[in-house]
Design an enzyme around this catalytic site. Sequence first.
Site, PDB file in Angstrom:
ATOM      1  N   CYS A   1       0.858  -1.195   0.000  1.00  0.00           N
ATOM      2  CA  CYS A   1       0.000   0.000   0.000  1.00  0.00           C
ATOM      3  C   CYS A   1       0.886   1.234   0.000  1.00  0.00           C
ATOM      4  O   CYS A   1       1.918   1.260   0.673  1.00  0.00           O
ATOM      5  CB  CYS A   1      -0.897   0.042   1.241  1.00  0.00           C
ATOM      6  SG  CYS A   1      -2.135  -1.254   1.352  1.00  0.00           S
TER       7      CYS A   1
ATOM      8  N   GLU B   1      -6.288   0.812  -3.655  1.00  0.00           N
ATOM      9  CA  GLU B   1      -7.506  -0.002  -3.564  1.00  0.00           C
ATOM     10  C   GLU B   1      -8.770   0.838  -3.453  1.00  0.00           C
ATOM     11  O   GLU B   1      -9.888   0.315  -3.614  1.00  0.00           O
ATOM     12  CB  GLU B   1      -7.415  -0.982  -2.393  1.00  0.00           C
ATOM     13  CG  GLU B   1      -7.221  -0.363  -1.036  1.00  0.00           C
ATOM     14  CD  GLU B   1      -5.767  -0.331  -0.599  1.00  0.00           C
ATOM     15  OE1 GLU B   1      -5.507  -0.466   0.604  1.00  0.00           O
ATOM     16  OE2 GLU B   1      -4.883  -0.164  -1.485  1.00  0.00           O
TER      17      GLU B   1
ATOM     18  N   ASP C   1       2.275  -5.909   3.587  1.00  0.00           N
ATOM     19  CA  ASP C   1       1.591  -6.935   4.374  1.00  0.00           C
ATOM     20  C   ASP C   1       2.191  -8.283   4.002  1.00  0.00           C
ATOM     21  O   ASP C   1       2.138  -8.695   2.836  1.00  0.00           O
ATOM     22  CB  ASP C   1       0.093  -6.906   4.105  1.00  0.00           C
ATOM     23  CG  ASP C   1      -0.511  -5.547   4.445  1.00  0.00           C
ATOM     24  OD1 ASP C   1      -0.110  -4.970   5.476  1.00  0.00           O
ATOM     25  OD2 ASP C   1      -1.362  -5.053   3.682  1.00  0.00           O
TER      26      ASP C   1
END
Length: 409
Positions: free
Chosen positions: A143, A271, A302
């Site tokens: 991200c 996202e 992640d």
Amino acid sequence: MSKVKGFIYKPLMVMLALLLVVVSPAGAGAAHSDASSDITLKVAIYPYVPDPARFQAAVLDQWQRQEPGVKLEFTDWDSYSADPPDDLDVFVLDSIFLSHFVDAGYLLPFGSQDIDQAEDVLPFALQGAKRNGEVYGLPQILCTNLLFYRKGDLKIGQVDNIYELYKKIGTSHSEQIPPPQNKGLLINMAGGTTKASMYLEALIDVTGQYTEYDLLPPLDPLNDKVIRGLRLLINMAGEKPSQYVPEDGDAYVRASWFAQGSGRAFIGYSESMMRMGDYAEQVRFKPISSSAGQDIPLFYSDVVSVNSKTAHPELAKKLANVMASADTVEQALRPQADGQYPQYLLPARHQVYEALMQDYPIYSELAQIVNKPSNRVFRLGPEVRTWLKDAKQVLPEALGLTDVSSLAS
């Protein structure tokens, strides 16, 4: 996938025939199947994605293809709230906690032989999963904050940092929810962890030095340039809109607002485009720096890790590889029903971009962003929990927020 090796049977004698029956792969496979049928691995996926159910379904589907006799028990857990319980075999954690988890002894390392298709992983993501030279998590998704703007807004498209953005947008004098049409900045700065992470990200940009923050910086004094930059973001958004959390906790509500015409620009994760739906085709995006100087692109990573307390380390590592594999991640990101959109998360593997960009051109642009040689994983040191707890108390006041009740984790 595992392959079963066969052999040619020749009827030499009865004794040899009996021996072959006893040691044959079919017999061994049956014994393995019986043993595996009693094993259940407890697993936690990363919950903060647009559609966690797609991830769970993809993991289960891909795992059953390889180990149909080993059950999976999915459970709710996240690295922000707690350290991993002893009975949680495999889990996805935010790498800001990786150093803490490793130093506390929670994780098993992955040797080079334990990582499937390591060459397919984005190099900076794999490097960002290391502690003391060893890999402790398999990168799954990434991200990073992006600046979203409408295709026709050429002036915003020329912006590279928050100071240039402020010159175009200025201070918002509206506290309206949702914000006015085509005015101001949409950004979520509500959570305590969000504020603290943004402070540390901006500090790297301001100093021009990448660090994994093995030693976290003091909270007294705070860096004035960083605080001024974060306050500029609040000014562009309006205090109330920047701190707004809907009752249902919808993390992507601002993306919906932007698709409906609110805000001139929007800062959020890739996202967010899933929530924009077809409107995502009318939007452009780019990284944005918190400093007027050189940008150091930072990515949250992640990773899939294995609990050091697991009773089944080999199976757990196999599951971790399945969860982080290109097949699983691609399946999780693709629409699985009519009316759905891609999740538009950033996968950590080259293969997934190559597959998705064939059907969703936006992934070609995302691939360019993740392949920059200056990219780094955002990491925090082993004292992360204590530092975050203290930062949540200090930063709202330092940012001049009149309502400091929004200290959500």
